[in-house]
Motif scaffolding. Structure first.
Motif, PDB file in Angstrom:
ATOM      1  N   ARG A 145       0.823  -1.214   0.000  1.00 34.23           N
ATOM      2  CA  ARG A 145       0.000   0.000   0.000  1.00 34.23           C
ATOM      3  C   ARG A 145       0.852   1.257   0.000  1.00 34.23           C
ATOM      4  N   ALA A 199       1.855   2.021  -3.645  1.00 35.90           N
ATOM      5  CA  ALA A 199       0.783   1.871  -4.634  1.00 35.90           C
ATOM      6  C   ALA A 199       0.847   2.916  -5.750  1.00 35.90           C
ATOM      7  N   VAL A 242      -9.745   3.987  -7.738  1.00 36.25           N
ATOM      8  CA  VAL A 242      -9.403   3.407  -6.443  1.00 36.25           C
ATOM      9  C   VAL A 242     -10.686   2.935  -5.784  1.00 36.25           C
ATOM     10  N   SER A 243     -10.686   1.710  -5.295  1.00 34.83           N
ATOM     11  CA  SER A 243     -11.841   1.172  -4.581  1.00 34.83           C
ATOM     12  C   SER A 243     -11.392   0.687  -3.214  1.00 34.83           C
ATOM     13  N   ALA A 256      -5.380   4.641   2.387  1.00 36.67           N
ATOM     14  CA  ALA A 256      -6.168   4.991   1.200  1.00 36.67           C
ATOM     15  C   ALA A 256      -6.094   6.493   0.928  1.00 36.67           C
ATOM     16  N   THR A 264      -2.700   7.285  -0.615  1.00 36.38           N
ATOM     17  CA  THR A 264      -2.609   6.807  -1.999  1.00 36.38           C
ATOM     18  C   THR A 264      -3.419   7.675  -2.940  1.00 36.38           C
ATOM     19  N   VAL A 265      -4.655   7.991  -2.556  1.00 34.62           N
ATOM     20  CA  VAL A 265      -5.510   8.819  -3.415  1.00 34.62           C
ATOM     21  C   VAL A 265      -4.892  10.193  -3.607  1.00 34.62           C
ATOM     22  N   LEU A 293      -2.003   9.939  -6.024  1.00 34.59           N
ATOM     23  CA  LEU A 293      -2.494   9.711  -7.386  1.00 34.59           C
ATOM     24  C   LEU A 293      -3.086  10.985  -7.985  1.00 34.59           C
ATOM     25  N   VAL A 306      -8.859  10.861 -11.450  1.00 30.55           N
ATOM     26  CA  VAL A 306      -8.843   9.857 -10.389  1.00 30.55           C
ATOM     27  C   VAL A 306     -10.277   9.635  -9.915  1.00 30.55           C
ATOM     28  N   LEU A 341     -12.826   7.562  -7.231  1.00 32.87           N
ATOM     29  CA  LEU A 341     -12.792   6.948  -5.899  1.00 32.87           C
ATOM     30  C   LEU A 341     -14.116   6.285  -5.596  1.00 32.87           C
ATOM     31  N   VAL A 354      -6.985   0.293  -8.616  1.00 32.32           N
ATOM     32  CA  VAL A 354      -6.311  -0.004  -7.358  1.00 32.32           C
ATOM     33  C   VAL A 354      -7.360  -0.470  -6.360  1.00 32.32           C
ATOM     34  N   PHE A 390      -8.136  -1.795  -2.599  1.00 30.28           N
ATOM     35  CA  PHE A 390      -7.701  -2.030  -1.226  1.00 30.28           C
ATOM     36  C   PHE A 390      -8.407  -3.238  -0.630  1.00 30.28           C
TER      37      PHE A 390
END
Length: 251
Positions: free
Chosen positions: A89, A92, A114-115, A123, A126-127, A130, A137, A139, A176, A178
């Motif tokens: 993670r 990522a 991203v999920s 998270a 990472t978001v 990104l 992006v 989400l 991506v 999680f």
């Protein structure tokens, strides 16, 4: 203390299993050195004996050799392989970029989805990374994304698409996850299952002085994960790329 299982070549008068403490980048490990054998049944007994010795010393997790085939014997002793989820993670965003480059997709204009089942600190980080690298992006969260959207717009001037459809997730150049999503095909050019330690990690390199301190033959992902968790390695010391390129200063 974390265990470290290693193989040793047979030598006359050598014990089949030997324990000793060793330090790797100032982190203390309890190493179980197991003498190799051409007979699988003998190896299983030796691994079981090594696991019992480690467990008796209070070890509950261990870095295994690459391609280790005797995990069942360790489980019988109450030992588990060192986990790599936190490492996965933490890299990522870099992993997405490397995957897009390998797939021949322009990174800046790629759609990255991203999920996650919850908006954890991992998270959010990472978001955020990104969003700073990619224009689009998406989400997917059950709840809690609105405040993050406002924060990213306020602090960085970037936008985030909340609540994408299944088709939008499937159509993203990079996905991506999680947490597991059984409703998705995972046929995206880049699909990272950050919950799944069976997915092969990308090549990871360290600075030369750290690289030289690592023992040969150890599972690289497990070893870097425990060193990072213990603070023996900093996140910025772990970069995506071959060990050679990092040594040559190209990574």
């Amino acid at each position: 203390m974390v265990g470290l299982l290693t193989w040793a070549e047979p030598q006359k008068g050598q014990k089949s299993v030997r324990l000793e403490e060793r330090h790797i980048l100032r982190m203390r490990f309890l190493q179980a050195e197991i003498v190799k054998s051409p007979h699988p049944a003998v190896l299983r007994r030796r691994v079981l004996a090594a696991g019992k010795k480690l467990r008796k010393r209070g070890v509950t997790q261990a870095v295994l050799p690459e391609g280790f085939l005797f995990r069942e014997q360790l489980e019988k002793c109450g030992l588990r392989p060192a986990g790599t989820l936190a490492l996965r993670r933490s890299i990522a965003a870099d992993w997405v970029r490397a995957g897009l480059e390998a797939a021949g997709k322009p990174a800046a204009g790629a759609r990255v989805a991203v999920s996650a089942a919850a908006l954890t600190g991992e998270a959010v980080r990472t978001v955020t990374e990104l969003c700073l690298r990619h224009r689009y992006v998406l989400l997917d969260l059950p709840y809690g994304g609105e405040e993050l959207c406002r924060q990213l717009r306020r602090e960085y001037g970037v936008s985030l698409l909340l609540g994408p459809s299944r088709d939008q997730l499937e159509g993203a150049e990079a996905l991506v996850l999680f947490d597991s999503r059984t409703d998705l095909s995972l046929k995206n050019p880049v699909a990272l299952r950050l919950y799944d330690e069976r997915q092969a990690l990308p090549p990871l390199a360290l600075p030369p002085e750290a690289e030289e301190a690592l023992p040969e033959g150890a599972d690289r992902g497990q070893l870097l994960a425990v060193l990072r968790e213990a603070g023996a390695l900093k996140r910025e010391q772990i970069v995506l790329g071959s060990r050679k390129s990092c040594t040559d200063g190209e990574a």
